[in-house]
Design an enzyme around this catalytic site. Structure first.
Site, PDB file in Angstrom:
ATOM      1  N   HIS A   1      31.540  11.191  -9.506  1.00  0.00           N
ATOM      2  CA  HIS A   1      32.487  12.281  -9.657  1.00  0.00           C
ATOM      3  C   HIS A   1      33.736  11.795 -10.394  1.00  0.00           C
ATOM      4  CE1 HIS A   1      30.701  14.770  -6.074  1.00  0.00           C
ATOM      5  NE2 HIS A   1      29.837  14.530  -7.039  1.00  0.00           N
TER       6      HIS A   1
ATOM      7  N   GLU B   1      36.774  11.602  -9.748  1.00  0.00           N
ATOM      8  CA  GLU B   1      37.721  10.756  -9.016  1.00  0.00           C
ATOM      9  C   GLU B   1      37.287   9.287  -9.051  1.00  0.00           C
ATOM     10  OE1 GLU B   1      36.314  13.592  -8.050  1.00  0.00           O
ATOM     11  OE2 GLU B   1      37.629  14.797  -6.756  1.00  0.00           O
TER      12      GLU B   1
ATOM     13  N   CYS C   1      35.603  16.634  -3.148  1.00  0.00           N
ATOM     14  CA  CYS C   1      34.557  16.810  -2.143  1.00  0.00           C
ATOM     15  C   CYS C   1      34.814  15.827  -0.994  1.00  0.00           C
ATOM     16  CB  CYS C   1      33.175  16.582  -2.751  1.00  0.00           C
ATOM     17  SG  CYS C   1      32.800  14.847  -3.080  1.00  0.00           S
TER      18      CYS C   1
ATOM     19  N   CYS D   1      34.735  12.163  -2.135  1.00  0.00           N
ATOM     20  CA  CYS D   1      35.897  11.734  -2.908  1.00  0.00           C
ATOM     21  C   CYS D   1      37.167  11.746  -2.057  1.00  0.00           C
ATOM     22  CB  CYS D   1      36.067  12.617  -4.140  1.00  0.00           C
ATOM     23  SG  CYS D   1      34.736  12.377  -5.338  1.00  0.00           S
TER      24      CYS D   1
HETATM   25 ZN   LIG Z   1      33.553  14.300  -5.195  1.00  0.00          ZN
END
Ligand SMILES: [Zn+2]
Ligand SMILES: [Zn+2]
Lengths: 226, 384
Positions: free
Chosen positions: A64, A66, A106, A109
């Protein structure tokens, strides 16, 4: 943290940074990645790193935006005196950094950011499906520990009181501030464009009606794995 | 066959299977103590008009207005009901207390669907007699065990146990899967612990390890990845303090190793902090099978972990669509898998329908006195 108590200058600054994150999301869209983008901003050094979703390119569902941004912070060439710093020293800068991300982090993350000690997070759209900073769990506060048997996690309804310099009573090591809704409409429009684009690529085309690009913004985010 | 799959004919293997058993995990819903209830209207009618009355309800509120009442007996004799229900009904219908008149009770409808006055009016018009309505609470969802069905029947209304489980995976599914994995689980745990030991010994990480297993339906599993924790590698060691490289937790590394070998994966052209290449000796054992290059994420693979994965790794396991998760050491302060346990976070991420993906999960409990368990020491607040 609430935008109500912000000066218009401050407000504009956050909006400007969020536009940078949106530009990353836009870039993700153009490379067939889920359009989520983020930047890490340090109070002295401004933008230190950028990230965009890479789950499609890497085929790794954990890549992701991040993760990419933090990896970049630790490994890319940074200006001036920062150049020679170790991973540890660079990671320490996260304690001063604000993450601007187009979609609520999420759960994964949110925990990554917690463990690395991020200072605060500004996000655009809510992540109703996987959100770790309010969407599903409150990982940013007490690691989202369930307080009651009903499954309400800590602090959902409590107002963050930290801004007056007054210590939050139950603030735990690793907790960070979160503010949502920044550039939310733009973030959602990018996500919708992605779904239309991907559906268009699917071997069996969906019904026409489902592929219509809706630019109006529904009350809720689309719940992507950001 | 290999150093990883120790059989009696291969005593050269350094990895000793750990004798133990598997305990199925509890879901968040199974852990909640409160019983979710639904308020319903009930009444009693003469047996001759019982089915007619239900027919009327079916016309008035088709499909019970969307409420699933399958786990409740629709009709109940007074002697099978909690005394309070019968008493309340009797007090309302006392004007016609005719001693021995036989009646049968039935659930009419959820109170949220129709006010009692409107319901009574509709029924009275057809039954041509007064219909006293009583409001009671009944369990909203099906009981998950025969014992619970009995308890609920005594407290609320007669319930039926149908061997289904709305709060978690179906018990028979869990039992079948457990039969499949239990025999080999000690071996895979042994591999995971060996990776943990190597990481700790080398000082590159905490003593946490995982082993990923691929299994074709019903068959023997085979190991497709082994990873130890590498959070202190590139960090300057644990002495530097801080969290270390959070992305180098064992589970994150194993996921990266698997997806790196997918045929369509494009590796990063710039340096990253992701420790997805093999580093510890055990990780590049030639006896680890290459994962299916046409696979999708870590779809339906099994992950065996020495410790309960942290919140980040737990969600990474969900995102990666693992099919089964097994761990040994619970991490109360930081683990994301367990739903239950005093002082735990309670996230129960192995089985939460709202996360769009559920798996099966077990705690591995090794045989013998827990005091003599030779586990590698990690801090109880560590994020595994
Ligand atoms: Zn995430
Ligand atoms: Zn972890």
């Amino acid at each position: 943290m609430s935008s109500r108590n912000m000066s218009s200058d401050e407000h504009a600054l956050h909006a400007t940074y969020m536009n940078e994150a949106l530009a990353m999301a836009s870039h993700a869209l153009s490379t067939s990645e889920t359009p989520v983008g983020c930047i890490l901003v340090h109070p002295l050094h401004s933008i230190l790193a950028r990230g965009l979703n890479a789950t499609n390119r890497t085929r790794n569902g954990t890549m992701h935006a991040e993760f990419i941004a933090i990896s970049s912070l630790l490994t890319s060439s940074l200006p001036g005196s920062l150049k020679t710093q170790t991973w540890k020293a660079r990671a320490d800068m996260l304690r001063e950094c604000t993450l601007y991300v187009t979609v609520e982090p999420c759960i994964m993350c949110a925990s990554l950011l917690r463990q690395f000690g991020i200072r605060r997070v500004f996000y655009g759209a809510s992540n109703e499906k996987f959100g770790g900073t309010g969407g599903v769990l409150d990982v940013h506060r007490g690691n989202g520990k369930m307080l009651s048997a009903l499954g309400t996690s800590s602090g959902r309804d409590e107002v963050s009181e930290g801004r007056d310099g007054e210590e939050e009573k139950e603030r735990e090591e690793g907790d960070y501030e979160v503010s949502g809704g920044w550039g939310r409409e733009e973030a959602i429009v990018l996500l919708r464009r992605f779904y239309v684009q991907e559906n268009g690529r699917a071997p069996e085309p969906r019904k026409k009606g489902e592929r219509v690009l809706r630019l109006d913004v529904a009350p809720l985010g689309e719940g992507v794995s950001s | 066959m290999s150093t990883l799959s120790t059989g009696p004919e291969h005593d050269a293997s350094p990895i000793i299977p750990i004798p133990g058993c598997l305990i199925p995990l509890k879901t968040t819903l199974e852990t909640r103590e409160e019983v979710k209830t639904l308020r319903v209207h009930v009444t009693a009618v003469r047996p001759q008009v019982a089915s007619g009355t239900l027919g009327l309800i079916r016309t008035l509120l088709p499909k019970d207005g969307g409420f699933d009442l399958q786990h409740l007996r629709r009709f109940a004799k007074p002697e099978t009901l909690p005394a309070s229900v019968v008493e309340e009904y009797t007090s309302l219908s006392s004007s016609r207390a005719e001693g021995g008149e036989r009646v049968i009770f039935l659930i009419l409808a959820a109170t949220s669907l129709i006010p009692s006055s409107a319901l009574a009016e509709s029924l009275e018009a057809h039954l041509e007699s007064k219909v006293p309505l009583v409001e009671i609470s009944v369990p909203l969802l099906a009981p998950t065990s025969a014992a619970q069905a009995v308890a609920w029947s005594n407290e609320y209304w007669p319930c039926v146990y149908k061997k289904s489980n709305p709060f978690g995976p179906h018990p028979s599914l869990v039992a079948r899967a457990q039969e499949e994995v239990e025999g080999g689980s000690g071996r895979w745990m042994g591999v995971a612990w060996e990776a943990a030991r190597q990481a700790a010994d080398e000082g590159v990480g905490e003593g946490v390890g995982v082993c990923v297993v691929e299994r074709k339906a019903g068959g023997e599993g085979r190991c497709v990845a082994v990873a130890g924790d590498l959070r202190w590698k590139g960090w300057g060691g644990r002495d530097q303090g801080g969290s270390g490289n959070v992305t180098a937790h064992a589970a994150m590394r194993a996921i990266g190793m698997i997806t790196n070998s997918l045929s369509q994966a494009i590796p990063s052209s710039t340096p990253t902090i992701f420790q997805t290449s093999q580093h510890l000796p055990l990780e590049s054992s030639p006896l680890i099978f290459p994962p299916d290059p046409d696979g999708y994420l870590c779809h339906d693979l099994e992950i065996y972990s020495t410790h309960e994965p942290c919140v980040m790794c737990s969600m990474a396991i969900v995102h990666s669509r693992f099919g089964r998760v097994v761990f040994e050491q619970r991490m109360r302060a930081t683990g994301g898998i367990c739903a239950d346990g005093e002082g735990g976070l309670g996230h129960g991420m192995w089985w939460r329908k709202e996360l769009n993906w559920t798996m099966l999960g077990w705690e591995f409990v090794r045989d013998g006195d827990p005091e003599t368990k030779r586990l590698i020491d990690v801090d109880e607040h560590l994020n595994a």
